[in-house]
Design a protein around this motif. Structure first.
Motif, PDB file in Angstrom:
ATOM      1  N   ASP A  27      -4.095  29.044  -5.839  1.00  0.00           N
ATOM      2  CA  ASP A  27      -2.674  29.097  -5.289  1.00  0.00           C
ATOM      3  C   ASP A  27      -2.155  27.933  -5.846  1.00  0.00           C
ATOM      4  O   ASP A  27      -2.309  26.953  -5.745  1.00  0.00           O
ATOM      5  CB  ASP A  27      -2.839  28.985  -3.998  1.00  0.00           C
ATOM      6  N   SER A  28      -1.048  28.495  -6.804  1.00  0.00           N
ATOM      7  CA  SER A  28      -0.216  27.770  -7.268  1.00  0.00           C
ATOM      8  C   SER A  28       0.809  26.529  -6.246  1.00  0.00           C
ATOM      9  O   SER A  28       0.782  25.309  -6.878  1.00  0.00           O
ATOM     10  CB  SER A  28       1.033  28.327  -8.318  1.00  0.00           C
ATOM     11  N   GLY A  29       0.904  26.721  -5.125  1.00  0.00           N
ATOM     12  CA  GLY A  29       1.574  26.025  -4.329  1.00  0.00           C
ATOM     13  C   GLY A  29       0.376  25.133  -4.187  1.00  0.00           C
ATOM     14  O   GLY A  29       0.861  23.666  -3.751  1.00  0.00           O
ATOM     15  N   VAL A  30      -0.862  25.249  -3.809  1.00  0.00           N
ATOM     16  CA  VAL A  30      -1.708  24.085  -3.178  1.00  0.00           C
ATOM     17  C   VAL A  30      -1.902  23.349  -4.355  1.00  0.00           C
ATOM     18  O   VAL A  30      -1.984  22.184  -4.319  1.00  0.00           O
ATOM     19  CB  VAL A  30      -3.126  24.830  -2.882  1.00  0.00           C
ATOM     20  N   VAL A  31      -1.810  24.084  -5.691  1.00  0.00           N
ATOM     21  CA  VAL A  31      -1.855  23.013  -7.141  1.00  0.00           C
ATOM     22  C   VAL A  31      -0.813  21.911  -7.227  1.00  0.00           C
ATOM     23  O   VAL A  31      -0.998  20.828  -7.273  1.00  0.00           O
ATOM     24  CB  VAL A  31      -2.020  23.962  -8.203  1.00  0.00           C
TER      25      VAL A  31
ATOM     26  N   GLU B  63       0.563  29.584 -16.001  1.00  0.00           N
ATOM     27  CA  GLU B  63      -0.521  30.755 -16.337  1.00  0.00           C
ATOM     28  C   GLU B  63      -1.293  31.292 -15.100  1.00  0.00           C
ATOM     29  O   GLU B  63      -1.449  32.566 -14.732  1.00  0.00           O
ATOM     30  CB  GLU B  63      -1.367  30.357 -17.473  1.00  0.00           C
ATOM     31  N   GLY B  64      -1.778  30.573 -14.271  1.00  0.00           N
ATOM     32  CA  GLY B  64      -2.345  30.880 -13.115  1.00  0.00           C
ATOM     33  C   GLY B  64      -1.732  31.584 -12.050  1.00  0.00           C
ATOM     34  O   GLY B  64      -2.172  32.841 -11.655  1.00  0.00           O
TER      35      GLY B  64
ATOM     36  N   ASN C 232      -0.797  37.088  -9.686  1.00  0.00           N
ATOM     37  CA  ASN C 232       0.053  38.151  -9.176  1.00  0.00           C
ATOM     38  C   ASN C 232      -0.175  39.277  -9.953  1.00  0.00           C
ATOM     39  O   ASN C 232      -0.251  40.323  -9.337  1.00  0.00           O
ATOM     40  CB  ASN C 232       1.647  37.533  -9.654  1.00  0.00           C
ATOM     41  N   ILE C 233      -0.599  39.341 -11.204  1.00  0.00           N
ATOM     42  CA  ILE C 233      -0.743  40.741 -11.947  1.00  0.00           C
ATOM     43  C   ILE C 233      -2.309  41.131 -11.112  1.00  0.00           C
ATOM     44  O   ILE C 233      -2.453  42.227 -11.036  1.00  0.00           O
ATOM     45  CB  ILE C 233      -1.072  40.323 -13.404  1.00  0.00           C
TER      46      ILE C 233
END
Length: 72
Positions: free
Chosen positions: A7-11, A34-35, A40-41
């Motif tokens: 989860d990019s928000g957690v990162v 990139e993550g 999402n894909i």
């Protein structure tokens, strides 16, 4: 290999980014983007698809290998 946070928000929270400009200046920003794109894909692919990361012992890598379930 270390843990992965998908989860990019957690990162971004773990990086203690206070705002957008600080996030863009962080060395991890490219990996985070990139993550985010890959996650999402993956969420849009049908469920029998499995995704893998491949790296050789000398460091050559493929970011994404998708395995599709055979049609029955």
């Amino acid at each position: 290999m270390g843990s992965q946070v998908r989860d990019s928000g957690v990162v971004h929270a773990l990086l203690h980014s206070k705002d957008y400009d600080e996030l863009l200046g962080h060395a991890f920003c490219g990996k985070s983007w990139e993550g985010f794109v890959i996650e999402n894909i993956l969420n849009m692919l049908p469920s029998p698809v499995q995704a893998f990361f491949y790296r050789t012992t000398n460091g050559a890598e493929i970011d994404w290998v998708l395995e599709l379930a055979p049609n029955k």
